[in-house]
Design a protein around this motif. Structure first.
Motif: not given
Length: 318
Positions: A262-273, A275-285
């Motif tokens: 088993r392997v688990a991770s928490i990641s943070v996401w960044d960047g830009t969409i 087409a819209a120029g909106t920032p990417v800012d969310f987390a996932s596990a």
């Protein structure tokens, strides 16, 4: 002979320290469900800090946070997702919890609706001297907010963008996954092998956006949390679309915990969409089960409110 499925407490851990860490994490989950805030003082260190998208909470602030959830939802229960198990590596613990309750008090400005809710919260803890000292949490509030009518269900629109079959009611359909005691074929994976597979997965289609870069997944890959159907081709094709929308996006693994298969991770996401120029800012596990050198099964918890905001599917003030 007992018919109760085995859990990570039943011989999964190689050391007494890991077994005790598993029990410590379970004591925390039980205390949250029971509103046993006195137990927090024996489970959490006095300098304990909890990190989430809402900010940093002390031990006292975390008590207040969970007390507020209990005021909003009667019969609120946090339960260890036993099909995933509790993973321990060095001083880190990872687990996924399934959360249920009934909306009987104000939540996010919505008066009681009497509706049942279910979502997931994933956790990584750091422990020291038989106490939890740090905590990173990812909670999927989107499933709650849709259920009580605070937000529209837009998951199907997201799946349209990815080119995969749509989920009903705007909420992904979740499966429990295979039980922890399901017999496995082949040689058991080591923690290092599991970590390497997780790394290959992130370095594959998630990073490249090339649909064929899915060699880290089993042919019969199981996606338990519904954003794509089972099968590695769906995963690869969806990521090709997702990466195309945010070509500068990155998933940065902040914490990784591997134990056996088993392997688990928490990641943070960044960047830009783009087409819209909106920032990417969310987390996932993410939690993966490794079999024969590839990821056979996947569970996740994603901050979908912020993900959908990034893609323009929800307003920024949602």
């Amino acid at each position: 002979m007992s018919t109760t499925p085995r859990t990570s407490l039943d011989g999964f851990h190689a050391t007494k320290t890991a077994q005790q860490a598993d029990e410590l994490a379970r004591a925390f989950v039980a205390a949250v469900s029971a509103q046993d805030y006195a137990a927090f003082d024996t489970i959490l260190a006095r300098n304990f800090l909890s990190y989430a998208v809402e900010g940093v909470r002390s031990r006292t602030a975390l008590k207040k946070y969970y007390a507020g959830l209990h005021q909003s939802f009667s019969d609120l229960r946090f339960e260890v997702h036993e099909n995933v198990g509790v993973l321990v590596e060095n001083d880190l613990i990872a687990l996924r919890t399934v959360v249920t309750g009934t909306h009987t008090g104000d939540y996010a400005g919505v008066p009681a609706t009497g509706k049942p809710i279910q979502t997931s919260v994933s956790h990584i803890f750091r422990f020291r001297d038989d106490r939890l000292v740090e905590h990173w949490q990812v909670m999927d509030t989107y499933r709650i907010l849709v259920k009580i009518g605070r937000l529209p269900g837009v998951a199907a629109q997201f799946q349209q963008l990815l080119g995969v079959p749509e989920s009903p009611e705007g909420i992904f359909v979740e499966k429990a996954g295979t039980t922890f005691d399901t017999p496995r074929l082949g040689r058991p994976a080591t923690a290092d092998e599991s970590r390497a597979v997780g790394r290959r997965l992130y370095d594959g289609a998630i990073t490249t956006g090339v649909a064929e870069d899915v060699d880290a997944l089993a042919e019969g890959y199981i996606q338990n949390t519904g954003w794509t159907p089972d099968g590695r081709s769906y995963f690869g094709n969806a990521w090709a679309v997702g990466r195309g929308a945010m070509p500068d996006g990155r998933a940065v693994q902040a914490h990784v915990v591997a134990e056996n298969d088993r392997v688990a991770s928490i990641s943070v996401w960044d960047g830009t969409i783009a087409a819209a120029g909106t920032p990417v800012d969310f987390a996932s596990a993410d939690f993966l089960r490794i079999e024969d050198g590839v990821a056979a099964e996947h569970w996740d918890t994603v901050d979908y409110v912020r993900l959908y905001q990034s893609f323009g599917l929800l307003p920024q003030d949602a």
